[in-house]
Design an enzyme around this catalytic site. Structure first.
Site, PDB file in Angstrom:
ATOM      1  N   VAL A   1      51.899 -43.974 -17.549  1.00  0.00           N
ATOM      2  CA  VAL A   1      51.141 -45.101 -16.994  1.00  0.00           C
ATOM      3  C   VAL A   1      49.635 -44.945 -17.165  1.00  0.00           C
ATOM      4  O   VAL A   1      48.874 -45.832 -16.774  1.00  0.00           O
ATOM      5  CB  VAL A   1      51.476 -45.342 -15.503  1.00  0.00           C
ATOM      6  CG1 VAL A   1      52.896 -45.802 -15.345  1.00  0.00           C
ATOM      7  CG2 VAL A   1      51.217 -44.096 -14.662  1.00  0.00           C
TER       8      VAL A   1
ATOM      9  N   ARG B   1      47.263 -48.237 -19.823  1.00  0.00           N
ATOM     10  CA  ARG B   1      47.205 -49.340 -18.870  1.00  0.00           C
ATOM     11  C   ARG B   1      47.289 -50.712 -19.538  1.00  0.00           C
ATOM     12  O   ARG B   1      46.920 -51.716 -18.945  1.00  0.00           O
ATOM     13  CB  ARG B   1      45.911 -49.224 -18.055  1.00  0.00           C
ATOM     14  CG  ARG B   1      45.827 -47.920 -17.263  1.00  0.00           C
ATOM     15  CD  ARG B   1      44.567 -47.836 -16.429  1.00  0.00           C
ATOM     16  NE  ARG B   1      43.361 -47.848 -17.238  1.00  0.00           N
ATOM     17  CZ  ARG B   1      42.835 -46.781 -17.830  1.00  0.00           C
ATOM     18  NH1 ARG B   1      43.444 -45.611 -17.709  1.00  0.00           N
ATOM     19  NH2 ARG B   1      41.726 -46.872 -18.534  1.00  0.00           N
TER      20      ARG B   1
ATOM     21  N   SER C   1      62.118 -49.053  -7.238  1.00  0.00           N
ATOM     22  CA  SER C   1      61.426 -48.725  -5.996  1.00  0.00           C
ATOM     23  C   SER C   1      62.319 -47.939  -5.051  1.00  0.00           C
ATOM     24  O   SER C   1      63.368 -48.427  -4.610  1.00  0.00           O
ATOM     25  CB  SER C   1      60.944 -49.999  -5.294  1.00  0.00           C
ATOM     26  OG  SER C   1      60.357 -49.678  -4.045  1.00  0.00           O
TER      27      SER C   1
ATOM     28  N   ARG D   1      51.382 -40.270 -28.307  1.00  0.00           N
ATOM     29  CA  ARG D   1      52.483 -39.585 -27.637  1.00  0.00           C
ATOM     30  C   ARG D   1      53.533 -39.016 -28.583  1.00  0.00           C
ATOM     31  O   ARG D   1      54.387 -38.231 -28.143  1.00  0.00           O
ATOM     32  CB  ARG D   1      53.135 -40.529 -26.621  1.00  0.00           C
ATOM     33  CG  ARG D   1      52.187 -40.962 -25.509  1.00  0.00           C
ATOM     34  CD  ARG D   1      51.573 -39.785 -24.799  1.00  0.00           C
ATOM     35  NE  ARG D   1      50.681 -40.191 -23.712  1.00  0.00           N
ATOM     36  CZ  ARG D   1      50.060 -39.368 -22.895  1.00  0.00           C
ATOM     37  NH1 ARG D   1      50.219 -38.050 -23.028  1.00  0.00           N
ATOM     38  NH2 ARG D   1      49.258 -39.823 -21.949  1.00  0.00           N
TER      39      ARG D   1
END
EC number: 2.1.1.148
Length: 298
Positions: free
Chosen positions: A109, A112, A120, A217
């Site tokens: 994350v 952005r 959740s 990445r």
């Protein structure tokens, strides 16, 4: 029965219509299929918009699509990639469903430029699923890279580490369950869990920013646990936009950029001159990286 018959008829009509949107058959074949990553993770393609055609269409908007060949499209995409014209690549978007360890998600994350909606643990109970690295990926701390791994531990030491990880992961989940049984809120109970527990999210991003994410990445210096996700997604991008993927590999993924001083060194070496690092103003790390590139040792 009449209502049911009408509904079936409408559905059959909808199925028989050919969509007017751009469709990539290679992606249609893998929609919603899980691509396994790590021990319990996965990447699943959920949706996409656009293709290589969308990129060239956006680039040619000033004078229309016209009738262009594949070679002309490839040449245009190569030009856009080579000169960092990013807007046409932003016309394509893709959405993934991803299952990943929490510590990988926290690295992820930092990029952005995507839209994210995560599972959740305030509303739902987490599964008893956690990441344990394979023995050959348990390593010492790197001596010259504060963020990286060094040499692999012996099998005996690595087994000791993974055994402790499993023990602690089971223990914290037991604590988590005890809290839930006691009636403690889920949002409080979850804080006992460790970073190797798995989470899930939907992640949507445009092609330009996806390529930037993948360039960073999938690099050999990226942490292994996020790199394997990037490598899996690269294979999906290759199916989705093959011309863009080829240009990305050519001009970004397998290319090199040099500082002004490093480029000066390259020119002198080509001219047959001897060059000492101390005379260039280049630091030890940059010099080592430059020599690795020139020796093709990466």
């Amino acid at each position: 029965m009449l209502v049911l018959s009408i509904r079936i008829k409408v559905w059959q009509t909808m199925e028989s219509e050919i969509t007017k949107r751009i469709v990539v058959p290679e992606l249609e074949d893998i929609l919603y299929k899980e691509h396994k990553v790590l021990d319990k993770g996965f990447v699943r393609l959920v949706d996409y918009m656009g293709s290589d055609e969308s990129v060239v269409q956006a680039a040619r908007i000033s004078y229309g699509r016209g009738t262009k060949s594949v070679s002309q499209d490839a040449a245009l995409i190569n030009y856009l990639m080579r000169h960092s014209h990013t807007t046409p690549f932003e016309m394509c978007e893709i959405k993934f469903h991803i299952k990943l360890p929490i510590f990988v998600a926290r690295q992820w994350v930092r990029h952005r430029t995507a839209n994210v909606n995560e599972y959740s643990a305030r509303y739902s109970v987490l599964d008893h699923e956690f990441y344990i690295p394979e023995l050959d990926h348990v390593a010492t701390q790197s001596e010259d890279n504060a963020q990286g791994r060094g040499n692999s531990l012996s099998n005996e030491d690595a087994q000791y580490v993974t055994d402790l990880l499993k023990r602690d992961s089971d223990m914290v989940y037991e604590t988590y369950n005890k809290f839930l049984i006691k009636g403690v809120s889920r949002e409080i109970s979850r804080i006992s869990l460790t970073l190797n527990y798995y989470t899930e999210w939907y992640w949507k991003i445009d092609l330009h920013n996806l390529l930037h994410f993948l360039r960073l990445r999938s690099d050999v210096h990226a942490q292994y646990e996020i790199r394997v996700y990037a490598e899996t997604m690269l294979e999906i991008v290759k199916k989705w936009v093959p011309l863009t993927y080829a240009a990305f590999v050519e001009y970004c993924l397998e290319s090199q950029s040099f500082s002004k001083s490093a480029l000066s060194v390259v020119k002198k070496l080509i001219a047959g001159e001897d060059v000492a690092r101390e005379d260039t103003g280049i630091g030890k790390r940059e010099w080592r990286e430059l020599m690795d590139v020139l020796a093709d040792n990466k």
